[in-house]
Design a protein around this motif. Structure first.
Motif, PDB file in Angstrom:
ATOM      1  N   ALA A  81       0.523  -5.721   3.166  1.00 55.27           N
ATOM      2  CA  ALA A  81       1.135  -6.838   3.876  1.00 55.27           C
ATOM      3  C   ALA A  81       2.025  -7.642   2.933  1.00 55.27           C
ATOM      4  CB  ALA A  81       0.040  -7.726   4.463  1.00 55.27           C
ATOM      5  N   ASN A 198     -10.278 -10.891  10.297  1.00 52.21           N
ATOM      6  CA  ASN A 198      -8.858 -10.889  10.009  1.00 52.21           C
ATOM      7  C   ASN A 198      -8.700 -11.192   8.519  1.00 52.21           C
ATOM      8  OD1 ASN A 198      -6.143 -11.246   9.836  1.00 52.21           O
ATOM      9  ND2 ASN A 198      -6.045 -13.011  11.185  1.00 52.21           N
ATOM     10  N   LEU A 199      -8.070 -10.293   7.788  1.00 58.98           N
ATOM     11  CA  LEU A 199      -8.016 -10.446   6.338  1.00 58.98           C
ATOM     12  C   LEU A 199      -7.081 -11.549   5.865  1.00 58.98           C
ATOM     13  CD1 LEU A 199      -8.068  -6.797   4.957  1.00 58.98           C
ATOM     14  CD2 LEU A 199      -9.948  -8.373   5.277  1.00 58.98           C
ATOM     15  N   TYR A 200      -6.049 -11.862   6.649  1.00 60.53           N
ATOM     16  CA  TYR A 200      -5.022 -12.770   6.141  1.00 60.53           C
ATOM     17  C   TYR A 200      -4.790 -14.020   6.973  1.00 60.53           C
ATOM     18  CZ  TYR A 200      -3.982  -8.790   3.178  1.00 60.53           C
ATOM     19  OH  TYR A 200      -4.090  -7.760   2.277  1.00 60.53           O
ATOM     20  N   GLU A 201      -5.377 -14.086   8.166  1.00 61.90           N
ATOM     21  CA  GLU A 201      -5.146 -15.248   9.025  1.00 61.90           C
ATOM     22  C   GLU A 201      -6.491 -15.820   9.466  1.00 61.90           C
ATOM     23  OE1 GLU A 201      -2.190 -16.454   9.605  1.00 61.90           O
ATOM     24  OE2 GLU A 201      -1.037 -14.828   8.688  1.00 61.90           O
TER      25      GLU A 201
END
Length: 223
Positions: A81, A198-201
């Motif tokens: 990402a 959710n890894l980023y949000e």
């Protein structure tokens, strides 16, 4: 029954449920008898067989015969990402080079290179009764995909890959509401807890890139 991990991961998502089902049956029967001759009565009595497939078996065999149904492998973790790119790959390889019904016999020839590839990555044992308990095709595909990585304990999955794997075109929030939540509920019903993060949000939005999907055991929950 025996199921090839890599068949589950790289078969085209455009197969119908009956086509996917018959692929699993034929691959397992060929695994135990690679003579090139299979018994049609035994195929029809396989524990994964259903009345609907049995009634349409000749048509499904014809649809798989000599057809490209295997695509190149694409890792669900591919890309970092935000620089990720998921391509909907077209099938490039024939799996069943020959499927010919003659009386009570099915003559079968499978692409040996594909079988060699599958064998490199192992197999898992699958309870056919679960196939019948899961009430839609996407749940079946998600369950079988889970079985290809369950021994790892968790997998980082690109959301766009997951949409491609299921052959669906929905917003990320809809993916969660319509598919992931249903999958987690179905897994709970068969005694397996699945956790998604959710890894980023912090919330479910269209900007989600990756999920972390984990198997949560009873021992882990106690701790």
């Amino acid at each position: 029954m025996k199921v090839y991990n890599e068949f589950v991961n790289i078969v085209t998502p455009e197969l119908s449920k009956h086509e996917f089902q018959l692929c699993l049956i034929l691959l397992e029967m060929y695994y135990f008898n690679n003579s090139g001759i299979l018994s049609m009565p035994e195929i029809k009595n396989h524990p994964l067989m259903t009345v609907a497939l049995k009634n349409n078996i000749r048509k499904v065999i014809n649809s798989l015969n000599g057809r490209k149904i295997v695509k190149k492998y694409q890792d669900p973790k591919s890309g970092i990402a935000p620089y990720f790119k998921i391509e909907k790959l077209q099938p490039e390889f024939v799996l069943f080079e020959k499927l010919n019904v003659s009386g009570k016999i099915l003559e079968i020839k499978i692409n040996e290179k594909e079988l060699d590839y599958y064998n490199k990555y192992g197999m898992f044992d699958f309870d056919p009764s679960l196939f019948h308990k899961l009430d839609n095709f996407n749940l079946i595909k998600l369950y079988m995909w889970y079985r290809t990585w369950e021994t790892i304990g968790n997998i980082k999955c690109n959301v766009e890959w997951l949409k491609m794997y299921l052959d669906i075109n929905v917003e990320t929030r809809s993916l969660n509401d319509k598919y992931i939540k249903e999958f987690k509920k179905a897994m709970q019903n068969i005694g397996v807890n699945i956790k998604t993060e959710n890894l980023y949000e912090k919330s479910w939005t269209n900007s989600i890139v990756y999920l972390l999907i984990s198997v949560v055991t009873k021992e882990m929950e106690k701790n």
